[in-house]
Design an enzyme around this catalytic site. Structure first.
Site, PDB file in Angstrom:
ATOM      1  N   LYS A  67      12.682  -3.514   3.612  1.00 29.18           N
ATOM      2  CA  LYS A  67      12.761  -2.642   4.782  1.00 29.18           C
ATOM      3  C   LYS A  67      13.229  -1.255   4.364  1.00 29.18           C
ATOM      4  O   LYS A  67      14.180  -1.126   3.568  1.00 29.18           O
ATOM      5  CB  LYS A  67      13.725  -3.249   5.808  1.00 29.18           C
ATOM      6  CG  LYS A  67      13.797  -2.508   7.136  1.00 29.18           C
ATOM      7  CD  LYS A  67      14.748  -3.237   8.094  1.00 29.18           C
ATOM      8  CE  LYS A  67      14.834  -2.561   9.449  1.00 29.18           C
ATOM      9  NZ  LYS A  67      15.781  -3.253  10.366  1.00 29.18           N
TER      10      LYS A  67
ATOM     11  N   SER B 209      13.898  -4.168  14.891  1.00 30.22           N
ATOM     12  CA  SER B 209      13.366  -2.985  14.230  1.00 30.22           C
ATOM     13  C   SER B 209      12.620  -3.280  12.935  1.00 30.22           C
ATOM     14  O   SER B 209      11.898  -2.446  12.420  1.00 30.22           O
ATOM     15  CB  SER B 209      14.509  -2.010  13.934  1.00 30.22           C
ATOM     16  OG  SER B 209      15.439  -2.585  13.009  1.00 30.22           O
TER      17      SER B 209
ATOM     18  N   SER C  65      17.402  -7.527  14.692  1.00 26.61           N
ATOM     19  CA  SER C  65      16.258  -6.876  14.038  1.00 26.61           C
ATOM     20  C   SER C  65      15.648  -7.652  12.879  1.00 26.61           C
ATOM     21  O   SER C  65      14.614  -7.249  12.346  1.00 26.61           O
ATOM     22  CB  SER C  65      16.657  -5.480  13.553  1.00 26.61           C
ATOM     23  OG  SER C  65      16.883  -4.622  14.649  1.00 26.61           O
TER      24      SER C  65
END
Length: 491
Positions: free
Chosen positions: A80, A155, A179
């Site tokens: 990420k 997210s 997330s």
């Protein structure tokens, strides 16, 4: 060679360890898969082709030299874009850091390299991890491989989408209010939030410092456990890092895979029963509960009365901490710099830079947090929210005196269409309704696929006491052994 992109991380590691496949072959296969499908998925913001192949060649050379390698050596991983990577762009999904190449690796990335994994690149995300759909990325939304007109969660939707699209067997996410777990649920993958402090935040671009938790994402529970073991543990560079060893999550996952939950007591949170979960989600969850019962678990109902206040408390605490953390992005030291024509003051340049660099959701949360921390309002808003957090912690403590773990749906609904909730922030925030409490408490949580609703994945969440991450892996692996894994339609 068999299509390695369809294999688990455990299977790939076995091939590399025995020499049945080289790390270079494995890496190239995944790079080819990314090239073939990511135009439709947009899971990656940056693919580090040269770096990945160089790392793979190094693994092959070390294996040829007889060096003993770790259990994930040669396995590709997607990271990420919230974690710093030396010399590789780190944007946090924001224009304000476009093109920034950090001079250092985060601890998580250091440990990935030490474990012999091969970093494929950086995955898409809601800007500064603020969102539940990856639609707030400054670089366009990621799409759900189950239906590319739907969101992959957020997210960390890019990491989850990369897994579901078979672009990577492993990924790293971060979980501030769900997330990791929520994207896992809506893409039919596994996402685990470790105990807060169980994984290092050094090099994690901060959103909410008392909540942010990096963690593993995978397609199976065992793969997630292996990745958790590789990245977890104390880090003296992180002041919130727990000076304790990682629980034996790998052994717990293997125990759970036997399908025996005899003697395990699981609690269903009463307050999550009437929160408007879609009928299909409720049905899949109830079927999973029946399955857990057949595996030997005892199911009891548990009341956690303050969980109903978790969402409003979170949306005071997290924006307040974001307001403080994001003050560092000023157009002076690094990243975007706008309006510096020699005629403007520093304050004007900072204002113009933030106006151009931050997206609407980030601005919304900065303003919320700044207001909550302002003179005359601090006690009424931020202070009260912290008191609610204490009450939620007490609810968890009381619950774990009666049960080994808590279970719930991971999210109230399956993946919704792109654009369906961007005009209504509250409806977007509801995606994290069931995941937020464990962030406020600091305990671990995992999402594991438990069924389908109208052809889309549903996740079951397991929440455990702090430092008892192994418990959630055992329960998740047991459920996985009974219901199997879920494969999206071919892209």
């Amino acid at each position: 060679m068999t299509d390695v992109t369809a294999m688990t991380a455990t299977q790939i590691a076995g091939l590399v360890a025995t020499g049945a496949a080289s790390a270079v072959e494995v890496t190239q296969a995944h790079l080819d898969r990314i090239a073939a499908v990511d135009g439709r998925v947009n899971a990656f913001l940056h693919v580090d082709t040269e770096g990945a192949l160089a790392a793979a060649r190094d693994i092959d050379a070390r294996r040829a030299a007889g060096e003993e390698l770790g259990p994930l050596a040669g396995v590709p991983v997607a990271v990420k874009d919230v974690l710093t990577t030396k010399g590789v762009p780190t944007t946090v999904g924001s224009k304000i850091l476009e093109g920034w190449r950090p001079p250092y690796d985060s601890t998580i990335v250091e440990r990935l390299r030490a474990a012999g994994t091969v970093m494929l690149g950086k995955t898409n995300m809601d800007e500064f991890a603020m969102g539940s759909s990856t639609e707030y990325s400054a670089y366009g939304p990621s799409r759900n491989p189950w239906d590319t007109d739907r969101i992959p969660g957020g997210s960390g939707g890019g990491s989850a989408a990369a897994l579901a699209a078979y672009e990577a067997p492993l990924a790293i996410g971060s979980d501030t209010g769900g997330s990791i777990r929520q994207p896992g649920a809506v893409t039919g993958t596994v996402g685990a939030k470790p105990t807060y402090g169980g994984t290092s935040r050094y090099g994690l671009v901060a959103f909410s410092s008392s909540l942010d938790t990096p963690g593993p994402c995978a397609r199976t529970v065992l793969d997630a456990a292996l990745l958790h073991a590789a990245i977890g543990g104390h880090d003296p560079r992180d002041s919130t890092s727990i000076p304790a060893p990682v629980p034996d999550v790998v052994a717990a996952a293997k125990l759970g895979a036997t399908g025996d939950l005899s003697g395990v007591r699981l609690g269903i949170v009463t307050e999550f029963g009437g929160e408007g979960a879609e009928p299909g989600v409720t049905a899949a969850f109830n079927e999973a509960v029946d399955t857990l019962t057949k595996l030997g678990a005892e199911i009891v109902e548990i009341s956690c009365p303050h969980f109903r206040y978790a969402l409003p408390a979170y949306y005071l605490i997290a924006p307040s901490e974001c307001s403080s953390n994001l003050a560092r992005f000023d157009g002076v030291r690094f990243g975007l710099r706008t309006g510096d024509d020699g005629n403007r003051s520093l304050e004007e340049v900072m204002s113009l830079t933030r106006e151009a660099g931050f997206g609407p959701e980030v601005k919304r949360r900065i303003m919320l947090g700044t207001y909550a921390l302002s003179s005359g309002y601090y006690d009424a808003y931020y202070g009260q929210a912290q008191k609610v957090r204490t009450l939620i912690t007490r609810d968890f403590t009381a619950a774990f005196e009666r049960v080994d773990a808590l279970i719930s749906p991971t999210t109230p609904f399956v993946a919704f269409p792109l654009g369906a909730r961007t005009s209504d922030p509250y409806q977007m925030y509801l995606a994290d309704l069931f995941t937020i409490p464990s962030n406020l408490y600091g305990g671990p949580g995992i999402s594991v696929p438990c069924g389908l609703s109208d052809g889309l994945p549903v996740g079951l969440q397991v929440m455990a006491p702090t430092l008892a991450d192994d418990r959630m892996y055992r329960v998740a692996a047991a459920l996985e052994s009974a219901v199997g894994t879920f494969t999206p339609p071919a892209l």
